[in-house]
Structures are given as C-alpha cells and as structure tokens.
Scaffold this active site. Structure first.
Site, PDB file in Angstrom:
ATOM      1  N   LYS A  78       0.850  -1.197   0.000  1.00 36.86           N
ATOM      2  CA  LYS A  78       0.000   0.000   0.000  1.00 36.86           C
ATOM      3  C   LYS A  78       0.880   1.239   0.000  1.00 36.86           C
ATOM      4  O   LYS A  78       1.858   1.309   0.766  1.00 36.86           O
ATOM      5  CB  LYS A  78      -0.879  -0.030   1.259  1.00 36.86           C
ATOM      6  CG  LYS A  78      -1.888   1.101   1.351  1.00 36.86           C
ATOM      7  CD  LYS A  78      -2.703   0.984   2.633  1.00 36.86           C
ATOM      8  CE  LYS A  78      -3.864   1.966   2.678  1.00 36.86           C
ATOM      9  NZ  LYS A  78      -4.684   1.820   3.902  1.00 36.86           N
ATOM     10  N   SER A 153      -9.587   1.572   2.894  1.00 40.98           N
ATOM     11  CA  SER A 153      -8.751   2.343   1.999  1.00 40.98           C
ATOM     12  C   SER A 153      -7.638   1.539   1.320  1.00 40.98           C
ATOM     13  O   SER A 153      -7.040   2.054   0.379  1.00 40.98           O
ATOM     14  CB  SER A 153      -8.120   3.499   2.777  1.00 40.98           C
ATOM     15  OG  SER A 153      -7.255   2.992   3.780  1.00 40.98           O
ATOM     16  N   SER A 177      -9.675  -0.734   7.120  1.00 44.66           N
ATOM     17  CA  SER A 177      -9.126  -0.633   5.765  1.00 44.66           C
ATOM     18  C   SER A 177      -8.421  -1.861   5.225  1.00 44.66           C
ATOM     19  O   SER A 177      -8.069  -1.885   4.047  1.00 44.66           O
ATOM     20  CB  SER A 177      -8.158   0.544   5.685  1.00 44.66           C
ATOM     21  OG  SER A 177      -8.886   1.720   5.544  1.00 44.66           O
TER      22      SER A 177
HETATM   23  N1  GLN Z   1     -13.057   3.855   6.285  1.00 47.46           N
HETATM   24  C1  GLN Z   1     -12.414   4.338   7.459  1.00 47.46           C
HETATM   25  C2  GLN Z   1     -12.041   5.796   7.282  1.00 47.46           C
HETATM   26  O1  GLN Z   1     -12.370   6.334   6.313  1.00 47.46           O
HETATM   27  C3  GLN Z   1     -11.239   3.483   7.802  1.00 47.46           C
HETATM   28  C4  GLN Z   1     -10.023   3.836   7.037  1.00 47.46           C
HETATM   29  C5  GLN Z   1      -8.816   3.045   7.459  1.00 47.46           C
HETATM   30  O2  GLN Z   1      -8.913   2.040   8.147  1.00 47.46           O
HETATM   31  N2  GLN Z   1      -7.653   3.548   7.073  1.00 47.46           N
HETATM   32  O3  GLN Z   1     -11.429   6.383   8.100  1.00 47.46           O
END
Ligand code: GLN
Length: 487
Positions: A78, A153, A177
C-alpha cells in the site's frame, strides 16, 4: 506451466524451492499481469527495475539451496508505507513527488526475508475512505465487477491480490481498511492487535488506531506474511514486546470446544439480508466443526461510528499539520506571504475528504468543544473496549460477525454522501477502537456473485486463534475455488 502468479503463496514457495520456476520468472509474470490489468488501477508505482534486481538476488540464494518463507516471493505494498528510493504518494497530490530516503520497518523486514517488492498500491488519500474514490490517482475497480468499488482504503492491495496479480500485499487498517476491502474482494485480510506491528515508516493517519495488516488468497498466506512483519521495534514506542507465536505451526489444530461469541447488536437493522444469511451459515459451519456458538452483547458498539470519526479526525488534523508546504510535499507557487503559502498549499493539494477530516478534527479539539466531543468520545471508546473485555473474560474465545453490512456497491453510489460511507464501517470500527485483532475471510456470494466476508475478532495478541478458525473454515468450504473473471 500454470501462470505462477495465480498460485497461492504457499504453492509458490514450494515451486521456487523445487526450481519449477525462478523468482525472476515469477516476478516477470506478475509484472506482465499488472500491465495487462492496468484498467483495475490497483497501482500507483511499478518498481520493475528494483523488483527484477531483488528477484535475481533471491534466485542466487535459492541456487545455493537457501530458503525462507518469503524468499523470492513478489509482493505489493500500500502506498502509505514508505519505501526507500521508491515514490510514496499516499494517493495524495501533497506527496505526489515524494521519494522517501528510508524504508519502513515492515519493508526492511520483508527485504531481509528476501521478498520482492513489485509495486505500490493505490488507496484512498491518506487512507481516509472506504471505496478508493478519494484517491488523487482515480478509483480502483473491483475485480469481481469493474463497475463496483473494491472497498478501502487499502483498495489496490486487495484488488491486486483478488485479481491474482500478486500473491500477497500489505495494507494498513485504522478503522477497517484491511478487513473491509478483503471482504469486498473475496480474499483473506487481517489487522493484528494494535502494537503487534511497527508503525515506523507508515504515513500517520490516526496514530492510536493505525496498524499494518496483510492480504492473501488463503489464510496460511496471511499467517506467513504477518509472521514476517510482526514484532517489537524500538523505533515505534507503541509497538509492544510480546511473544510472537508461530502462526503457521498452529494453523491446522482442532477448533473443538472453542467458544464463538455472536454479538446480537451486529445482526440488526442495516445489515443486508444476504450478508446476514451467509455469516450465520458460516457460524453454523464452525459449530458443525466442533466450535460452540453463544449470543453475546456488545451494547456500546453502536456508538463506534460516531466515536471513531471524532477520534480519527482529531488525530488526523494533528498528524497532517506537518504538510505545510515548507519542509516537504506540495508547495503552492508564488505565495504572497507565509499564511498564503500554508493556506494554498493545503487547499490545492489535499482532496475534499481529507480537508473535511482536518476541519472536523480541528473543530472537535477546539476549546469549548473539546469536552463535548473529543473527551466524551474517548470515554465511550473505553466503554466499547470494556464490552469486549467482559465477553472475552466470561463468554467466549473469539467473536464472529459480518465484516461489512453490504457487498461491494457501485462506483459513485456513495460519494455524495459521506455519512452513508462512514456507516459502512460499522462492524470494523469497534475492534479498531478496542485495539483488537480482526480477520476477514470469504464466506459466500450474494445473488450478484459479489463476495461476502466473515469477520473474526480475537482477544489481544490472539491472532493465532483467528488464523486457526479461519483455516478450519477454509478447509471445510469451497469458496476459495472461486475467482473473478477478469475478461
Ligand atoms: N473507512 C475508514 C475511514 O475512512 C477506515 C479507514 C482506514 O482504516 N484507514 O477512516
């Protein structure tokens, strides 16, 4: 020869050791597939030259008879994890030209084990989002249906593994994420206990929640990957000195007598009926394998969305203040004064969702509102964590529930409605706030042939039980034989 990239990591290990193919051949095969499926938009940077050099080196070690679990195995990372000499953008215009001078600890560990880093994955900008639609590099497509989101994400990492472009990938998970994109893409993903893996060199979003996690097409592949990156690191004061069990050695042990808690609040309103049925059927399957299921209650989990978006935004507003256009990152041209430089650099380079979180975070920390929002959210965070503590002390050894309330939705479907998007994180946020390990694994498909994920949540430091239960389920079911048709 079968396209080597389509084999699981465990099969690739055996193939490399038997010299069925070399790491250079395997890496080239991944690079070709990555190019062929560029329309998925799963990558921001392809590191062809470095990857082939690493593969060649791995081959020279293999030729001497050396081996280790990841020697010569191609992986994707990532793009929120820094890689020395390889551009690390966090999918933001802010870092679009940033070439880090050092490797994150997890990258160092992968390199020490001889893994080959082939590419950097697309993501939601600064890991804020659930669909990849916040990326400055455009959205990633779900390999099961290219009109749909892959989750986020860690979108590109999940899509690339699901599509068979790489056998494994690293992601980060702050509020889901790793688990939610694993669920949407029909693969296995685990977020370990907070403190299990070093955050050194992981671009900070919300530091009290951020953890590195891993993706694979099989449970055993995730066990191998997590084993390699886990462990205490003096460069991250929140990484913890805890014994690291051998995850792979305990994978095939019996799950008889294990107590699985099924939180009643996670099966109420808002859960897609097809997801509900698949998850319940998966729990029944675990019971048929010898586990016991019992209903438990996690009454404060219902506040997790509100609590998370206050705490994560507050931490983000502080973490992202370093991008000021002065030291590194994007700088606006011809500023009239320092204030103008700060203002325009940040407005021009941060996307709309990142700006929204910075504003929200600054607001909840501001004097007059601090007690009403931030402090209260911290107190409720404690209540959420105490619910888990109580059920793990009295009722069960792990928890089983859905990973996400729905399967993958259409690209564009939720972009205009951030709150709707936030609500999709409802089942992953509680374990994040409590710092607990969570694993998502495929447990079926809906009527549109979109994957459904089962989430397993464990006691602190007990990733081993999650792997063991996931492996038992994987052995007993055939979901793993399904693959997306990429055309
Ligand atoms: N969807 C969550 C957010 O927007 C989690 C994102 C993540 O785990 N990086 O913050």
């Amino acid at each position: 020869m079968t396209e080597p990239a389509l084999l699981t990591l465990t099969q690739l290990r055996a193939g490399l050791d038997r010299k069925d193919f070399s790491s250079v051949e395997l890496t080239s095969s991944c690079l070709k597939l990555i190019e062929k499926h560029a329309d998925l938009n799963a990558f921001i940077e392809i590191c062809e030259e470095q990857a082939l050099a690493q593969a060649k080196h791995a081959d020279s070690l293999l030729a001497k008879g050396e081996t280790s679990p990841l020697l010569g195995i191609p992986l994707a990372i990532k793009d929120a994890i820094v890689t020395a000499g390889i551009r690390t953008t966090c999918a933001s215009k802010m870092l679009q030209n940033f070439i880090p001078p050092y490797d994150a600890t997890v990258i160092q560990k992968l390199k020490q084990e001889g893994a080959v880093i082939v590419a950097k994955n697309n993501l939601d900008e600064f890991a804020m989002g659930s669909s990849s639609e916040n990326s400055a590099f455009g959205p990633v497509k779900n390999p099961w249906d290219k009109k749909r989101v892959p989750g986020g994400s860690s979108s590109g990492s999940a899509a690339a593994v699901a599509a068979g472009l790489v056998p494994g990938a690293l992601g980060t998970d702050t509020g889901g994420s790793v688990r939610q994109p694993a669920s949407f893409c029909g693969i296995v993903g685990i977020k370990p206990t907070y403190g299990r893996v070093s955050r050194y060199g992981v671009v900070a979003y919300a530091s009290s929640l951020d953890q590195v996690g891993v993706f694979g097409r099989r449970t055993a592949d995730c066990a191998t990957l997590l084993q390699t990156i886990a462990g205490h690191d003096f460069k991250d004061s929140t990484s913890i000195q805890q014994p690291l069990p051998d995850f792979s050695a305990n994978l095939e042990t019996d799950i008889k007598g294990l107590k699985i808690g099924v939180p009643k609040e996670y099966f109420e309103e808002g859960l897609d009926p097809q997801v509900c049925d698949a998850v319940k059927a998966a729990i029944d399957k675990l019971v048929s394998l010898g586990a016991q299921a019992c209903e438990v209650s996690l009454p404060h989990s219902q506040y997790a969305v509100a609590v998370y978006y206050i705490i994560a935004s507050a931490e983000a507003s502080s973490n992202l203040s370093r991008y000021d256009g002065v030291r590194y990152g994007y700088r606006a041209s011809n500023p009239s004064d320092l204030q103008d430089l700060y203002c325009r650099s940040r407005s021009e380079a941060f996307g709309i969702e990142v700006q929204r979180r910075i504003l929200m975070g600054t607001f909840v920390l501001s004097s007059g509102y601090f007690e009403a929002y931030y402090l209260r959210a911290q107190k409720v965070r404690t209540l959420i964590a105490e619910d888990f503590k109580r059920v793990f002390e009295n009722d069960c050894d792990l928890i089983a529930c859905p990973t996400a309330p729905t399967t993958a939705y259409l690209l564009g479907e939720k972009v205009q409605n951030p709150l709707q998007m936030y609500l999709g994180d409802v089942y992953t946020l509680p374990a994040s706030l409590a710092g607990l390990p969570g694993l998502s694994l495929p447990c079926g498909f809906d009527s549109q042939r979109l994957p459904i994920g089962l989430q397993l949540i464990g006691r602190p430091w007990d990733e081993a039980t999650l792997f063991k239960v996931a492996q038992a389920y994987e052995n007993a079911t055939a979901w793993k034989t399904h693959a997306p048709n990429l055309g």
